[in-house]
Design an enzyme around this catalytic site. Structure first.
Site, short mmCIF file in Angstrom:
data_model
loop_
_atom_site.label_atom_id
_atom_site.label_comp_id
_atom_site.label_asym_id
_atom_site.label_seq_id
_atom_site.Cartn_x
_atom_site.Cartn_y
_atom_site.Cartn_z
NE ARG A 1 -3.99 -2.08 1.99
CZ ARG A 1 -3.92 -3.07 2.86
NH1 ARG A 1 -3.04 -3.01 3.84
NH2 ARG A 1 -4.73 -4.10 2.77
CE LYS B 1 -1.44 13.26 -15.09
NZ LYS B 1 -1.81 13.73 -16.43
CD GLU C 1 6.08 15.26 -23.21
OE1 GLU C 1 5.37 16.26 -23.04
OE2 GLU C 1 5.62 14.08 -23.26
CE LYS D 1 4.50 16.89 -14.84
NZ LYS D 1 4.62 15.63 -15.53
CD GLU E 1 -4.91 15.58 -16.34
OE1 GLU E 1 -3.75 15.19 -16.20
OE2 GLU E 1 -5.62 15.29 -17.31
NE ARG F 1 -0.24 16.30 -13.57
CZ ARG F 1 0.51 15.58 -12.73
NH1 ARG F 1 0.25 15.63 -11.44
NH2 ARG F 1 1.48 14.82 -13.17
CG ASN G 1 -2.52 15.29 -20.80
OD1 ASN G 1 -1.70 14.43 -21.00
ND2 ASN G 1 -3.20 15.40 -19.68
CG HIS H 1 0.15 14.33 -24.19
ND1 HIS H 1 0.80 15.51 -24.45
CD2 HIS H 1 1.02 13.59 -23.44
CE1 HIS H 1 1.99 15.50 -23.86
NE2 HIS H 1 2.15 14.36 -23.25
CG HIS I 1 -1.91 9.36 -25.32
ND1 HIS I 1 -2.55 9.70 -24.15
CD2 HIS I 1 -0.59 9.53 -25.07
CE1 HIS I 1 -1.66 10.07 -23.25
NE2 HIS I 1 -0.47 9.98 -23.79
CG HIS J 1 5.22 9.62 -24.85
ND1 HIS J 1 3.86 9.46 -24.87
CD2 HIS J 1 5.46 10.73 -24.08
CE1 HIS J 1 3.29 10.42 -24.14
NE2 HIS J 1 4.24 11.20 -23.66
P1 NAD Z 1 11.95 5.23 -22.31
O1 NAD Z 1 11.80 5.14 -20.87
O2 NAD Z 1 11.49 4.10 -23.14
O3 NAD Z 1 13.49 5.50 -22.63
C1 NAD Z 1 13.89 5.63 -23.97
C2 NAD Z 1 15.04 4.69 -24.34
O4 NAD Z 1 16.27 5.26 -23.92
C3 NAD Z 1 14.97 3.31 -23.72
O5 NAD Z 1 15.36 2.37 -24.68
C4 NAD Z 1 16.00 3.39 -22.59
O6 NAD Z 1 16.58 2.14 -22.30
C5 NAD Z 1 17.03 4.32 -23.18
N1 NAD Z 1 17.78 5.12 -22.22
C6 NAD Z 1 17.31 5.72 -21.12
N2 NAD Z 1 18.25 6.50 -20.59
C7 NAD Z 1 19.36 6.36 -21.35
C8 NAD Z 1 20.64 6.92 -21.33
N3 NAD Z 1 20.97 7.85 -20.42
N4 NAD Z 1 21.54 6.55 -22.27
C9 NAD Z 1 21.18 5.66 -23.24
N5 NAD Z 1 19.97 5.12 -23.35
C10 NAD Z 1 19.07 5.47 -22.41
O7 NAD Z 1 11.24 6.54 -22.91
P2 NAD Z 1 11.02 8.02 -22.35
O8 NAD Z 1 10.88 8.86 -23.55
O9 NAD Z 1 12.01 8.38 -21.33
O10 NAD Z 1 9.63 7.92 -21.59
C11 NAD Z 1 8.43 7.68 -22.29
C12 NAD Z 1 7.39 7.23 -21.30
O11 NAD Z 1 7.16 8.25 -20.36
C13 NAD Z 1 6.06 6.90 -21.93
O12 NAD Z 1 5.62 5.66 -21.43
C14 NAD Z 1 5.15 8.01 -21.46
O13 NAD Z 1 3.81 7.61 -21.34
C15 NAD Z 1 5.75 8.35 -20.15
N6 NAD Z 1 5.45 9.71 -19.68
C16 NAD Z 1 4.96 9.86 -18.43
C17 NAD Z 1 4.70 11.12 -17.93
C18 NAD Z 1 4.25 11.28 -16.51
O14 NAD Z 1 3.88 12.39 -16.12
N7 NAD Z 1 4.32 10.25 -15.70
C19 NAD Z 1 4.93 12.25 -18.73
C20 NAD Z 1 5.43 12.06 -20.01
C21 NAD Z 1 5.69 10.78 -20.49
N1 GLY Z 2 2.64 14.69 -18.50
C1 GLY Z 2 1.34 15.09 -18.09
C2 GLY Z 2 1.21 15.29 -16.64
O1 GLY Z 2 2.12 15.05 -15.88
O2 GLY Z 2 0.16 15.68 -16.18
#
Ligand code: NAD
Ligand code: GLY
Length: 366
Positions: A125, A147, A189, A231, A241, A245, A249, A252, A256, A269
């Site tokens: 939890r 998130k 972003e 942010k 949100e 917030r 998006n 997005h 998406h 993404h």
């Molecule tokens: P990712 O986590 O897939 O990383 C991208 C690639 O880079 C992967 O293959 C990883 O292994 C590699 N990598 C990571 N760091 C590295 C480094 N320093 N050197 C070499 N390779 C490296 O992708 P991302 O773009 O970081 O994240 C995308 C995800 O984030 C999506 O799932 C999206 O939905 C999510 N997201 C969440 C929020 C939120 O608020 N929680 C906001 C935006 C995006």
């Molecule tokens: N990336 C969208 C949010 O954090 O709300």
């Protein structure tokens, strides 16, 4: 590392306060790892690529603070952001006897960060977790604001929780190993914060886009800091949100649809969001909110960031269907973040015929 060169951005929500530390070489410095929740165990969650590059350094940094530090690896890639991978974290935590004080460290990009956060929110939890983002996208967006989620085959990030980290440590040095395509995805972003909140920042990005793509340290530090400030400001006002917030998006809803329509991992993404912002700006222009010149300016910057600006031909009706599976949809009505004037955004329903027209006019129809 000189402590004076660490930039700190605070995040405050009704139930939590934490710092985002931004600097070069933080994985090799003692200070960023002091003052975290005390526990006997720490677990680093990562993937094989990032662990190979930075897992040992993080383990060394944590060793003085925890009796036992273990590393567990998730498969790499958006297509693995699912129940199966999430369960691997629980398997590790239970099999190694982790208790409710164990601190999780998410070492990686947004995929690792979102899944580790969700695991932390639900293991016994809730246990504390620290974000150690290693992609630009994660440093400017996903590691901040709490998130956490996994994907469902029918929709992206559909299963998750709001759960804040206790700290975010952004070591800019890790961006040196990031592939150029991933850096560009992160720039989407960064660019996003301009049209929704700060056109002076947008001007700055236009002037520094080449320096950012070249990983120039001062440019990266400013981009990460300003993005995190914006942010943090948004999340501080609307953690869950219920209103403001949603502006984060921007792009997005279209993005998406691209990700799930093509299959997760086909477009990154950030690439989907970049192209989605062009479509959302076109939609804002079609609603008479912004001039075509603004859309052209945004499109040019997204292109200069190395991102696609022409949407994939999913078929108009398929586009509409995909966009209905969106967390912003209400009562079957698709809602979009539109730009009401450059630097200001709002959420609003848009009739299907206008959306259809934008999709058909911008190369995405069939
Ligand atoms: P990712 O986590 O897939 O990383 C991208 C690639 O880079 C992967 O293959 C990883 O292994 C590699 N990598 C990571 N760091 C590295 C480094 N320093 N050197 C070499 N390779 C490296 O992708 P991302 O773009 O970081 O994240 C995308 C995800 O984030 C999506 O799932 C999206 O939905 C999510 N997201 C969440 C929020 C939120 O608020 N929680 C906001 C935006 C995006
Ligand atoms: N990336 C969208 C949010 O954090 O709300």
């Amino acid at each position: 590392m000189n402590p004076a060169s660490v930039r700190t951005v605070g995040v405050a929500t009704p139930n939590s306060r934490y710092d985002i530390l931004i600097g070069t070489g933080l994985l090799d410095a003692p200070a960023p790892w002091q003052g975290l929740p005390r526990a006997s165990r720490a677990v680093i969650v990562s993937n094989p690529v990032v662990d190979g590059l930075y897992g040992a350094a993080l383990e060394r940094a944590l060793a003085p603070h925890y009796r036992q530090v273990s590393r567990m690896l998730l498969p790499d890639g958006e297509q693995h952001k699912d129940w199966h991978s999430l369960n691997l974290v629980f398997d590790h935590l239970l099999a190694t006897g982790c208790d409710r004080k164990t601190v999780l460290f998410a070492l990686g990009g947004g995929v690792v960060g979102d899944m580790t956060g969700f695991a932390a929110a639900s293991y016994m939890r809730g246990v504390p977790f620290v974000q150690v983002p290693t992609t630009l996208l994660a440093q400017v967006d996903s590691s901040v604001g709490g998130k956490t989620a996994i994907n469902h085959p029918l929709g992206k990030n559909m299963i998750g929780a709001f759960y804040q980290p206790v700290r975010v440590v952004c070591d800019l040095a890790t961006l040196a190993t990031l592939p150029a395509r991933e850096l560009s995805a992160g720039l989407a972003e960064v660019i996003k914060y301009g049209p929704i909140a700060d056109m002076a920042f947008f001007d700055w990005i236009e002037a520094h886009i080449d320096a950012l793509r070249a990983c120039e340290p001062d440019a990266l530090a400013h981009a990460v800091q300003r993005s995190c400030e914006i942010k943090a400001w948004v999340v501080g006002q609307d953690e869950r949100e219920s209103g403001l917030r949603a502006i984060l998006n921007f792009g997005h809803t279209f993005g998406h649809a691209i990700e799930s329509g093509l299959g997760y991992g086909t477009w990154l993404h950030g690439e989907a969001v970049g192209c989605g912002m062009v479509l959302a700006a076109e939609l804002s222009a079609a609603l008479g909110l912004v001039p075509a010149a603004f859309v052209d300016r945004l499109r040019r910057l997204i292109q200069r960031a190395g991102l696609p600006v022409v949407a994939p031909p999913l078929g108009t009706e398929r586009w509409l269907e995909l966009m209905r599976v969106d967390k912003k949809a209400e009562g079957g009505e698709t809602r979009f973040i539109v730009i009401e004037s450059p630097g200001q955004a709002r959420l609003q329903p848009v009739p299907d015929d206008i959306v259809r027209r934008v999709i058909e006019q911008h190369g995405a129809a069939a």
